[in-house]
Structure formats: C-alpha cells, structure tokens
Design a protein around this motif. Structure first.
Motif, PDB file in Angstrom:
ATOM      1  N   ASP A   1      15.210  -0.269   4.885  1.00  0.00           N
ATOM      2  CA  ASP A   1      13.485  -0.420   5.185  1.00  0.00           C
ATOM      3  C   ASP A   1      13.307   0.723   6.355  1.00  0.00           C
ATOM      4  O   ASP A   1      13.963   0.831   7.295  1.00  0.00           O
ATOM      5  CB  ASP A   1      13.097  -1.772   5.787  1.00  0.00           C
ATOM      6  CG  ASP A   1      11.628  -1.776   5.745  1.00  0.00           C
ATOM      7  OD1 ASP A   1      10.740  -1.031   6.118  1.00  0.00           O
ATOM      8  OD2 ASP A   1      11.103  -3.019   5.012  1.00  0.00           O
ATOM      9  N   PRO A   2      12.352   1.528   5.969  1.00  0.00           N
ATOM     10  CA  PRO A   2      12.039   2.740   7.101  1.00  0.00           C
ATOM     11  C   PRO A   2      11.151   2.150   8.128  1.00  0.00           C
ATOM     12  O   PRO A   2      10.770   3.084   8.951  1.00  0.00           O
ATOM     13  CB  PRO A   2      11.078   3.817   6.049  1.00  0.00           C
ATOM     14  CG  PRO A   2      10.454   2.846   4.890  1.00  0.00           C
ATOM     15  CD  PRO A   2      11.326   1.717   4.725  1.00  0.00           C
ATOM     16  N   ALA A   3      10.376   1.095   8.159  1.00  0.00           N
ATOM     17  CA  ALA A   3       9.445   0.562   9.190  1.00  0.00           C
ATOM     18  C   ALA A   3      10.244   0.501  10.368  1.00  0.00           C
ATOM     19  O   ALA A   3      11.331   0.084  10.532  1.00  0.00           O
ATOM     20  CB  ALA A   3       9.117  -0.882   8.661  1.00  0.00           C
ATOM     21  N   PRO A   4       9.307   0.934  11.568  1.00  0.00           N
ATOM     22  CA  PRO A   4       9.857   0.466  12.967  1.00  0.00           C
ATOM     23  C   PRO A   4      10.341  -0.874  13.141  1.00  0.00           C
ATOM     24  O   PRO A   4       9.737  -1.724  12.812  1.00  0.00           O
ATOM     25  CB  PRO A   4       8.967   1.166  13.947  1.00  0.00           C
ATOM     26  CG  PRO A   4       8.186   2.018  13.104  1.00  0.00           C
ATOM     27  CD  PRO A   4       8.166   1.276  11.460  1.00  0.00           C
ATOM     28  N   ASN A   5      11.576  -1.071  13.873  1.00  0.00           N
ATOM     29  CA  ASN A   5      12.163  -2.448  14.231  1.00  0.00           C
ATOM     30  C   ASN A   5      12.551  -3.326  13.222  1.00  0.00           C
ATOM     31  O   ASN A   5      12.451  -4.554  13.254  1.00  0.00           O
ATOM     32  CB  ASN A   5      10.871  -3.080  15.231  1.00  0.00           C
ATOM     33  CG  ASN A   5      10.782  -2.259  16.296  1.00  0.00           C
ATOM     34  OD1 ASN A   5      11.577  -1.768  16.955  1.00  0.00           O
ATOM     35  ND2 ASN A   5       9.563  -2.157  16.628  1.00  0.00           N
ATOM     36  N   ALA A   6      12.610  -2.803  11.884  1.00  0.00           N
ATOM     37  CA  ALA A   6      12.760  -3.613  10.689  1.00  0.00           C
ATOM     38  C   ALA A   6      14.331  -4.256  10.796  1.00  0.00           C
ATOM     39  O   ALA A   6      14.272  -5.456  10.512  1.00  0.00           O
ATOM     40  CB  ALA A   6      13.030  -2.514   9.285  1.00  0.00           C
ATOM     41  N   GLU A   7      15.349  -3.424  11.557  1.00  0.00           N
ATOM     42  CA  GLU A   7      16.527  -4.236  11.483  1.00  0.00           C
ATOM     43  C   GLU A   7      16.495  -5.324  12.246  1.00  0.00           C
ATOM     44  O   GLU A   7      17.045  -6.475  11.938  1.00  0.00           O
ATOM     45  CB  GLU A   7      17.553  -3.235  11.930  1.00  0.00           C
ATOM     46  CG  GLU A   7      18.996  -3.807  11.843  1.00  0.00           C
ATOM     47  CD  GLU A   7      19.881  -3.049  12.278  1.00  0.00           C
ATOM     48  OE1 GLU A   7      21.209  -3.213  12.382  1.00  0.00           O
ATOM     49  OE2 GLU A   7      19.700  -1.657  12.561  1.00  0.00           O
ATOM     50  N   ALA A   8      15.647  -5.117  13.349  1.00  0.00           N
ATOM     51  CA  ALA A   8      15.865  -6.139  14.598  1.00  0.00           C
ATOM     52  C   ALA A   8      15.053  -7.381  13.973  1.00  0.00           C
ATOM     53  O   ALA A   8      15.398  -8.661  14.065  1.00  0.00           O
ATOM     54  CB  ALA A   8      15.084  -5.725  15.772  1.00  0.00           C
TER      55      ALA A   8
END
Length: 324
Positions: free
Chosen positions: A37-44
C-alpha cells in the motif's frame, strides 16, 4: 487455462479496513502474506490491526503454522507480487484507478495467478478492461466487513472471466472456512449490499418520518428478524413460515398482503436535513460509547454466533484447512 496452482503466498494489495482484515484472516489460516500500500504509515496501521484482531482469531482457532511473523510489507508493487500465488485486491472504488492497477497486476503476474477484487459494487466486466493480457483470471471476491470474522464471500465473474478461475477461487475460499455465493450475472452492488440497501432505505424512511428512533429501529431489527437471519436466510424462513405446508402455503397465505405492504414502503431522499435527523438519532443511541467499544461489542457477539454455528453440522462451512 486451468488454475490448479497451490496457494501458499498471498499478496494483499491495499491495506485499508478491508485489506487489513483479509491479511489478518490469511495469516490466521497459515499463509504467508505480502501486503502493499503506498499510503503513509500503512505498514504500522496494518500491523496494529492484525495484532488487535489476533485474539479473536485465536479464539476461533488458528491453523497450524499460523503466525503474525508471516506478514511482510513493501510499498513496491513489483516486489509484493514476486512470489504471489493469489492476489486479493482492495484498492479505492474508482474505475479509472482499478483499470490502471489491473493493467499493472496483469503485466507483472504469471498467467495462472488469480486476481480477486474486494470491490463492493464495480462490475468485473468494467474492471478487467485494464487487464490486456489475461482478463480471464480476474474475478470479484467480495467479502462482508469485517472479512476476518464474517465468512461471506460473493464470487462474480466478468464477461471475460474463465469459469475455471471462479471454480478455483470458490475452492480456495471454501477451504479456509468462507461461505461463498456465486452470482450468475453481474448486478450493481452484487447481492449482499443490495439486500442491505433495501433494508436501509426503509430504516431511514421510518426514522425520518418520526415513526420511531434509531435506537428503537435497531432494537426491532436485532431482537426480531435479525436473530432469525443470523441462523437462516429469508427463503428458508419463508418455508418455515408456511408451517407444515411450507413455502407453497406461505405464498397462498401471504403473497397478497405482502405485495400490498410493498406499496407503502418509503423511498427517502438523503438531503442534508434528512441526514442530520438520522445522525442526531444515531448519536442519541450511541451515547458516550466510543467506536472502539462498539466494535468490540460487535466482534464479541459475532464470535459467539460463529462458535454456535460451528457446532451445528447443517450451518457450518467445511472445516478450516489450508488450501492446497
């Protein structure tokens, strides 16, 4: 083309609410999951969702080998697809976006990897236009929120979708304990959302007409027909409603009154004023409870119902098993 590729690694494209829930489910079923996912903070956000969902998944039963450690994340789409055996796509509900994304997925993936979209309303026939090489492996695999708890998956093919791709997707979802329905033709909103929408229309009408409050209409649903719907569907309940004569007697007795009552059903317009009335009534029902508290209540009750149904051989899906 046949789709008999063993499924061990699943790529989840898009990790919003639905994508994160899918990822949690696939991890609980013992798969390796690569999320992107390219969204900021997606992994967290994804890892927190999985961590929060894990106790419920443990209660329902983990597949041997299931672990949150099997989750990896990359913002690079090429890298995310490198070892994919199956793709669950959860991108924004915009046709232009989906077509572009499917063009990328189609170009990067081997031809025997199925691409299943979680789209809640876009027809696959329109989405798969973007897949220039192998549109036949593109299907709708639409869940109901939250997918890691609610078993329903709607399967819909587009005009170019291979029947074998739908068959294989059906086998896969069923093997991990999902309950599938196959649509024989495309419909806007598929089926479950259309049913939900028909009910919502009358709920909004009754509340805005001042017939009852949001709290009372929710009580009428969840403590009345909703209890039955959690066990059997409309058609089977109609059959029981006919008594010993079954569905035949039900229509003999109720077809006339039922069709007459349909004429009085409402068709509200969701103007700003109507929306405000609904919003105010909902907040009266909510009181001081937070979204997190309400979600916890919903999930606890869902788990209880799922556990109850799992003990009844006529209502449970096939035993959980990792798809071969």
């Amino acid at each position: 083309m046949t789709y008999n590729k063993p499924i061990h690694s699943i790529t989840v494209v898009g990790t919003g609410v639905i994508g994160a829930s899918w990822a949690a489910l696939y991890l609980a079923k013992g798969f390796k999951v690569v999320a992107t996912d390219p969204a900021p903070n997606a992994e967290a956000a994804l890892r927190k969702f999985v961590q929060d969902a894990w106790p419920a998944l443990e209660q329902l039963g983990l597949t041997p080998g299931a672990s949150q450690a099997n989750l990896s994340f990359t913002a690079d789409l090429d890298e995310a697809l490198a070892e994919a055996d199956f793709v669950q796509e959860n991108g924004p509900e915009r046709l232009d976006f989906k077509r572009k994304l499917y063009g990328q997925l189609d170009a990067l993936l081997p031809r025997d990897v199925i691409i299943a979209s979680s789209s809640s309303g876009l027809p696959m026939s329109q989405i798969q236009v973007g897949a220039a090489f192998h549109p036949e492996r593109c299907i709708i695999g639409h869940p109901f929120n939250p997918p890691h708890l609610i078993p329903l998956v709607e399967l819909v093919g587009g005009t170019k979708t291979s029947p074998d791709a739908i068959r294989r997707a059906d086998e896969f979802y069923t093997a991990i304990g999902r309950r599938t329905v196959r649509l024989n033709k495309e419909m806007p909103g598929h089926v479950a959302n259309r049913l939900q929408g028909a009910l919502a229309r009358e709920v909004y009408y009754l509340v805005t007409e001042g017939v009852l409050s949001a709290a009372d209409v929710d009580t009428a649903l969840s403590w009345g027909p909703g209890l039955r719907w959690g066990l059997m569907g409309n058609m089977m309940l109609n059959h029981l409603g006919g008594g010993p004569g079954g569905i035949e007697h039900f229509f003999e007795q109720f077809a006339g009154p039922m069709t007459t009552s349909w004429k009085s059903l409402g068709s509200p317009e969701l103007t700003p004023e109507v929306q405000r009335r609904l919003i105010d009534s909902v907040h009266e029902e909510v009181g001081s409870r937070t979204i997190a508290e309400l979600e916890a209540e919903r999930d606890a009750l869902l788990i209880g119902l799922l556990e109850l149904r799992a003990g009844h051989p006529q209502t449970v899906a096939s035993p959980d098993a990792k798809a071969a």
